[in-house]
Design a protein around this motif. Structure first.
Motif, PDB file in Angstrom:
ATOM      1  N   ILE A  59      27.876   5.056  -8.856  1.00 54.21           N
ATOM      2  CA  ILE A  59      28.572   5.982  -9.887  1.00 54.21           C
ATOM      3  C   ILE A  59      29.935   6.245  -9.110  1.00 54.21           C
ATOM      4  CG2 ILE A  59      28.687   8.032 -10.845  1.00 54.21           C
ATOM      5  CD1 ILE A  59      25.610   7.948 -11.298  1.00 54.21           C
ATOM      6  N   TRP A  60      29.800   6.884  -8.051  1.00 59.89           N
ATOM      7  CA  TRP A  60      30.991   7.223  -7.048  1.00 59.89           C
ATOM      8  C   TRP A  60      31.736   5.850  -6.757  1.00 59.89           C
ATOM      9  CZ3 TRP A  60      33.269  11.882  -6.891  1.00 59.89           C
ATOM     10  CH2 TRP A  60      32.475  12.959  -7.333  1.00 59.89           C
ATOM     11  N   GLY A  61      31.150   4.746  -6.352  1.00 59.71           N
ATOM     12  CA  GLY A  61      31.797   3.451  -6.216  1.00 59.71           C
ATOM     13  C   GLY A  61      32.602   3.194  -7.414  1.00 59.71           C
ATOM     14  N   ILE A  62      32.310   3.237  -8.535  1.00 55.30           N
ATOM     15  CA  ILE A  62      33.170   3.120  -9.979  1.00 55.30           C
ATOM     16  C   ILE A  62      34.181   4.034 -10.004  1.00 55.30           C
ATOM     17  CG2 ILE A  62      33.125   3.118 -12.313  1.00 55.30           C
ATOM     18  CD1 ILE A  62      30.098   2.324 -12.355  1.00 55.30           C
ATOM     19  N   MET A  63      33.953   5.161  -9.559  1.00 59.35           N
ATOM     20  CA  MET A  63      34.917   6.308  -9.617  1.00 59.35           C
ATOM     21  C   MET A  63      36.062   5.711  -8.644  1.00 59.35           C
ATOM     22  SD  MET A  63      36.042   9.020  -7.394  1.00 59.35           S
ATOM     23  CE  MET A  63      37.334  10.220  -7.834  1.00 59.35           C
ATOM     24  N   ALA A  64      35.590   5.232  -7.390  1.00 63.38           N
ATOM     25  CA  ALA A  64      36.633   4.913  -6.254  1.00 63.38           C
ATOM     26  C   ALA A  64      37.342   3.736  -6.907  1.00 63.38           C
ATOM     27  CB  ALA A  64      35.679   4.630  -5.069  1.00 63.38           C
ATOM     28  N   GLY A  86      37.103  17.889  -4.922  1.00 66.55           N
ATOM     29  CA  GLY A  86      37.172  16.978  -3.809  1.00 66.55           C
ATOM     30  C   GLY A  86      36.671  15.397  -4.207  1.00 66.55           C
ATOM     31  N   ALA A  87      36.593  15.187  -5.352  1.00 69.74           N
ATOM     32  CA  ALA A  87      36.564  13.874  -5.959  1.00 69.74           C
ATOM     33  C   ALA A  87      37.446  12.872  -5.261  1.00 69.74           C
ATOM     34  CB  ALA A  87      36.494  13.625  -7.280  1.00 69.74           C
ATOM     35  N   ILE A  88      38.388  13.176  -5.210  1.00 74.50           N
ATOM     36  CA  ILE A  88      39.518  12.127  -4.584  1.00 74.50           C
ATOM     37  C   ILE A  88      39.392  11.888  -3.381  1.00 74.50           C
ATOM     38  CG2 ILE A  88      41.023  14.041  -4.161  1.00 74.50           C
ATOM     39  CD1 ILE A  88      42.325  10.821  -4.970  1.00 74.50           C
ATOM     40  N   VAL A  89      38.820  12.852  -2.441  1.00 75.30           N
ATOM     41  CA  VAL A  89      38.307  12.589  -1.050  1.00 75.30           C
ATOM     42  C   VAL A  89      37.100  11.624  -0.991  1.00 75.30           C
ATOM     43  CG1 VAL A  89      37.579  13.420   1.235  1.00 75.30           C
ATOM     44  CG2 VAL A  89      39.350  14.717  -0.353  1.00 75.30           C
ATOM     45  N   ILE A  90      36.158  11.676  -1.894  1.00 72.55           N
ATOM     46  CA  ILE A  90      35.124  10.868  -1.990  1.00 72.55           C
ATOM     47  C   ILE A  90      35.466   9.433  -2.332  1.00 72.55           C
ATOM     48  CG2 ILE A  90      32.814  10.355  -2.919  1.00 72.55           C
ATOM     49  CD1 ILE A  90      32.450  13.278  -3.127  1.00 72.55           C
ATOM     50  N   GLY A  91      36.184   9.538  -3.382  1.00 70.28           N
ATOM     51  CA  GLY A  91      37.139   8.099  -3.828  1.00 70.28           C
ATOM     52  C   GLY A  91      37.638   7.491  -2.734  1.00 70.28           C
ATOM     53  N   LEU A  92      38.543   8.332  -1.994  1.00 66.81           N
ATOM     54  CA  LEU A  92      39.392   7.493  -0.857  1.00 66.81           C
ATOM     55  C   LEU A  92      38.588   7.096   0.217  1.00 66.81           C
ATOM     56  CD1 LEU A  92      42.325  10.081  -0.594  1.00 66.81           C
ATOM     57  CD2 LEU A  92      42.442   7.663  -1.386  1.00 66.81           C
ATOM     58  N   ALA A  93      37.403   7.896   0.478  1.00 72.49           N
ATOM     59  CA  ALA A  93      36.521   7.544   1.437  1.00 72.49           C
ATOM     60  C   ALA A  93      35.863   6.281   1.137  1.00 72.49           C
ATOM     61  CB  ALA A  93      35.269   8.441   1.720  1.00 72.49           C
ATOM     62  N   ALA A  94      35.415   6.056  -0.122  1.00 75.21           N
ATOM     63  CA  ALA A  94      34.861   4.982  -0.524  1.00 75.21           C
ATOM     64  C   ALA A  94      35.634   3.907  -0.355  1.00 75.21           C
ATOM     65  CB  ALA A  94      34.232   4.848  -2.084  1.00 75.21           C
ATOM     66  N   LEU A 141      37.252  -5.275  -4.826  1.00 75.63           N
ATOM     67  CA  LEU A 141      36.643  -4.445  -5.633  1.00 75.63           C
ATOM     68  C   LEU A 141      35.136  -4.101  -5.330  1.00 75.63           C
ATOM     69  CD1 LEU A 141      38.129  -4.977  -9.131  1.00 75.63           C
ATOM     70  CD2 LEU A 141      38.822  -3.294  -7.372  1.00 75.63           C
ATOM     71  N   SER A 142      34.543  -5.196  -4.787  1.00 79.65           N
ATOM     72  CA  SER A 142      33.211  -5.033  -4.577  1.00 79.65           C
ATOM     73  C   SER A 142      33.187  -4.293  -3.280  1.00 79.65           C
ATOM     74  CB  SER A 142      32.431  -6.414  -4.077  1.00 79.65           C
ATOM     75  OG  SER A 142      32.621  -7.322  -5.534  1.00 79.65           O
ATOM     76  N   GLY A 143      34.032  -4.246  -2.257  1.00 79.47           N
ATOM     77  CA  GLY A 143      34.188  -3.546  -1.247  1.00 79.47           C
ATOM     78  C   GLY A 143      34.037  -2.079  -1.491  1.00 79.47           C
ATOM     79  N   VAL A 144      34.790  -1.648  -2.437  1.00 85.89           N
ATOM     80  CA  VAL A 144      35.116  -0.229  -2.904  1.00 85.89           C
ATOM     81  C   VAL A 144      33.667   0.241  -3.363  1.00 85.89           C
ATOM     82  CG1 VAL A 144      36.008   1.353  -4.614  1.00 85.89           C
ATOM     83  CG2 VAL A 144      37.295  -0.590  -3.313  1.00 85.89           C
ATOM     84  N   LEU A 145      32.915  -0.682  -4.142  1.00 84.20           N
ATOM     85  CA  LEU A 145      31.582  -0.330  -4.669  1.00 84.20           C
ATOM     86  C   LEU A 145      30.668  -0.052  -3.410  1.00 84.20           C
ATOM     87  CD1 LEU A 145      31.387  -2.556  -7.662  1.00 84.20           C
ATOM     88  CD2 LEU A 145      31.456  -0.177  -7.815  1.00 84.20           C
ATOM     89  N   LEU A 146      30.723  -1.029  -2.343  1.00 83.79           N
ATOM     90  CA  LEU A 146      29.729  -0.801  -1.321  1.00 83.79           C
ATOM     91  C   LEU A 146      30.270   0.279  -0.593  1.00 83.79           C
ATOM     92  CD1 LEU A 146      29.639  -4.645  -0.165  1.00 83.79           C
ATOM     93  CD2 LEU A 146      28.090  -3.342  -1.296  1.00 83.79           C
ATOM     94  N   GLY A 147      31.422   0.603  -0.704  1.00 87.72           N
ATOM     95  CA  GLY A 147      32.099   1.768   0.052  1.00 87.72           C
ATOM     96  C   GLY A 147      31.276   3.202  -0.243  1.00 87.72           C
ATOM     97  N   GLY A 148      31.401   3.155  -1.853  1.00 87.36           N
ATOM     98  CA  GLY A 148      30.741   4.327  -2.247  1.00 87.36           C
ATOM     99  C   GLY A 148      29.214   4.251  -2.016  1.00 87.36           C
ATOM    100  N   ILE A 149      28.607   3.147  -2.182  1.00 85.29           N
ATOM    101  CA  ILE A 149      27.211   3.029  -1.777  1.00 85.29           C
ATOM    102  C   ILE A 149      26.902   3.655  -0.084  1.00 85.29           C
ATOM    103  CG2 ILE A 149      25.170   1.986  -1.464  1.00 85.29           C
ATOM    104  CD1 ILE A 149      26.490  -0.056  -4.083  1.00 85.29           C
TER     105      ILE A 149
END
Lengths: 301, 264
Positions: free
Chosen positions: A19-24, A214-222, A241-249
């Motif tokens: 979910i946060w990966g999608i956000m990211a 702090g959503a932006i921070v989690i998004g940036l972290a991902a 893009l898959s990397g970003v999803l993996l980042g969220g996970i």
């Protein structure tokens, strides 16, 4: 640490991470593609949660509720985009202003500070009560979003948005309406963020006014973690893009792990922010303190 | 073709830094003119080009291309008529995008973009063909990021991009000034070839007086936001560096015959 408990928590962590990966991915569009730091997301995430929750509470179908959440999210992006391009407000400030506007708007949408959306009473798509089923739906959502964005940014128009973020002066010289493109990019980004908010409200069974803090921070972290994960796998857009999803996970697996290790959860936001700060600083630090001698390029044309 | 009528541009008006960059400047270009522009720093050369390109609005006057008044048109809409190459090789291309992506962007300049796939194999063949004429080996590097190329290579690609779709006007703003002499010469040769083959109406700013004389059919000298010398055809062919230096001296401005120009 009880390993079995940790393992049992993993499906939930992966689901939240998706979910946060999608956000990211929304954050990736503004931060990486448009080269804008858009802070609207702290608000638009909750707007998506609130919209989805209220519509479902009022008897809407989950798909329609998610669709409207996406559209409302796009509108929040347009607001920031107009602040930035038409009114000339620096992007960061434009995002902060919209974020504050959305705090009031989100309260008005819900009529109070939080809204329950219990999965027992509503026909939600994803919920922590049915983790494995949710994982399938979330994986499907990820695939659709990545595929759609791959198509979009590969079209002539999508490419002009990428050019806008890459070199504005060149873009205008090539006939690209850079202001309009920024608004479109911000709208798309915040639409996706709000969509992820709609998923999060279903998954957690509630929408709370402060969920986006702090959503932006989690998004940036991902985004940053994702870059590290796929850095050696080429520059293909799908991989990134898959990397970003993996980042969220990855973020949520680490998050669960440090909680299991007994870390004071009050410190989590601070640690997230510090990790992001360090990663954002690396390119600058490298350039400033670890400069390699410049190799002269001789006059080949 | 291109008509500038009484253009005035004042930077920082009503402040201590007020500068009249273009002072009631008028200029008419014929179809196919290749004009070289010289002048000292701050003479208004780049300002004139940017006024035509629409980087900023002018304070007075009008800009007309082929009978169409474009004075109020935003920069991105004027791009339909105008191809540009900048002094800084970084400016003309998108560094993080591939060569073929940059070319695809330029291919749609002045046209609607829409949602069809940006590049197909037919496009690639066209890009390869265009790149191969540069003779820089770039035709085999379609998937390379432009940012990895040298300044000269980037300027050559920018030239190709600027000349796509036969723009009514090609604006070259000291596009070889940031290059080493050998590369600059090569880019100038490519410029000449493209301008002649495509019969492009061109304005080229240069700091090099020899180049200003050697290229084009018309030479303009600027000083303090005005055109102080305008030489065409036969007369231009006979022009020498000496003549230009004399003209500079006559203009009498210390900005005019600055060191950089004398060195050339």
């Amino acid at each position: 640490m009880d390993f079995m408990n940790w393992l049992a928590a993993m499906p939930g962590a992966v689901a939240q991470g998706m979910i946060w990966g999608i956000m990211a991915i929304g954050v990736y569009i503004t931060f990486k593609i448009l080269d804008l730091a858009d802070l609207t997301v702290d608000g638009s995430m909750v707007t998506g949660m609130a919209t989805c929750a209220m519509l479902m509470v009022n008897g809407w179908n989950v798909w329609a509720a998610m669709g409207v959440a996406f559209l409302v999210g796009m509108v929040t992006g347009v607001v920031t985009g107009v602040f930035h391009t038409v009114m000339g407000i620096p992007a960061i400030l434009a995002g902060i202003l919209t974020q504050l506007i959305l705090w009031s708007v989100n309260l008005k949408i819900m009529g109070k500070a939080n809204q329950a959306l219990p999965a027992r009473n509503f026909d939600v798509l994803v919920t922590q009560l049915r983790k494995y089923e949710s994982l399938v739906y979330l994986a499907l959502a990820c695939v659709i979003i990545v595929a759609a964005l791959y198509w979009f940014f590969g079209t002539r128009y999508g490419m002009s948005i990428r050019a806008t973020g890459c070199n504005e002066k060149m873009s205008r010289a090539q006939g690209i309406n850079t202001s309009f493109n920024k608004v479109v990019g911000l709208a798309l980004s915040n639409g996706i963020v709000a969509f992820s908010g709609a998923l999060l409200a279903q998954y957690s069974g509630k929408a709370d006014i402060s969920d986006g803090r702090g959503a932006i921070v989690i998004g940036l972290a991902a985004v940053i973690i994702g870059e590290v994960i796929v850095s050696r796998m080429g520059h293909n857009f799908v991989i990134r893009l898959s990397g970003v999803l993996l980042g969220g996970i990855a973020y949520y697996i680490v998050y669960q792990t440090v909680i299991f290790l007994g870390l004071d959860t009050d410190l989590l936001k601070m640690l997230s922010a510090l990790v992001v700060a360090i990663f954002l600083a690396i390119p600058y630090l490298k350039k400033t303190y670890f400069k390699r001698p410049v190799i002269e390029q001789k006059g080949e044309a | 073709m291109l008509e500038l009528k009484n253009i005035t541009k004042i930077f920082n008006p009503d402040t201590a830094n007020e500068k009249v960059a273009l002072d009631n400047l008028s200029l008419t270009l014929e179809d196919g003119d290749f004009v070289t522009v010289i002048g000292g720093n701050g003479a208004g050369k780049s300002t004139m080009l940017n006024a035509v390109a629409g980087t900023f609005p002018v304070d007075a006057g009008s800009i007309i291309i082929d009978g169409e008044d474009i004075t109020k048109l935003p920069e991105y809409k004027r791009a339909k008529f105008i191809g540009r190459v900048f002094q800084d090789p970084m400016t003309g291309t998108a560094a993080d995008m591939w060569i073929e992506e940059n070319m695809a962007l330029a291919m749609r300049r002045g046209k609607s973009r829409g949602f069809s796939w940006a590049i197909n194999d037919k496009d690639r063949r066209i890009y390869r063909q265009m790149l191969s004429r540069l003779d820089l080996g770039l035709e085999d590097r379609l998937f390379h990021k432009v940012g990895l190329l040298s300044g000269g290579q980037r300027q050559a690609i920018t030239l190709l991009m600027a000349s796509m779709n036969h723009p009514k006007l090609l604006l070259l703003d000291e596009h070889t000034a940031a290059l080493d002499p050998k590369t600059a010469a090569k880019v100038l040769t490519i410029t000449k070839e493209i301008v002649e083959e495509e019969k492009l109406t061109t304005i080229m700013i240069t700091h090099n007086m020899k180049d200003a004389i050697a290229y084009g059919n018309r030479l303009i000298m600027m000083n303090a936001g005005k055109i102080i010398l305008d030489i065409k055809g036969e007369e231009k062919a006979k022009l020498t560096v000496e003549d230009l230096l004399n003209a500079f001296a006559k203009a009498g401005s210390d900005g005019a015959a600055n060191d950089r120009m004398l060195l050339n």
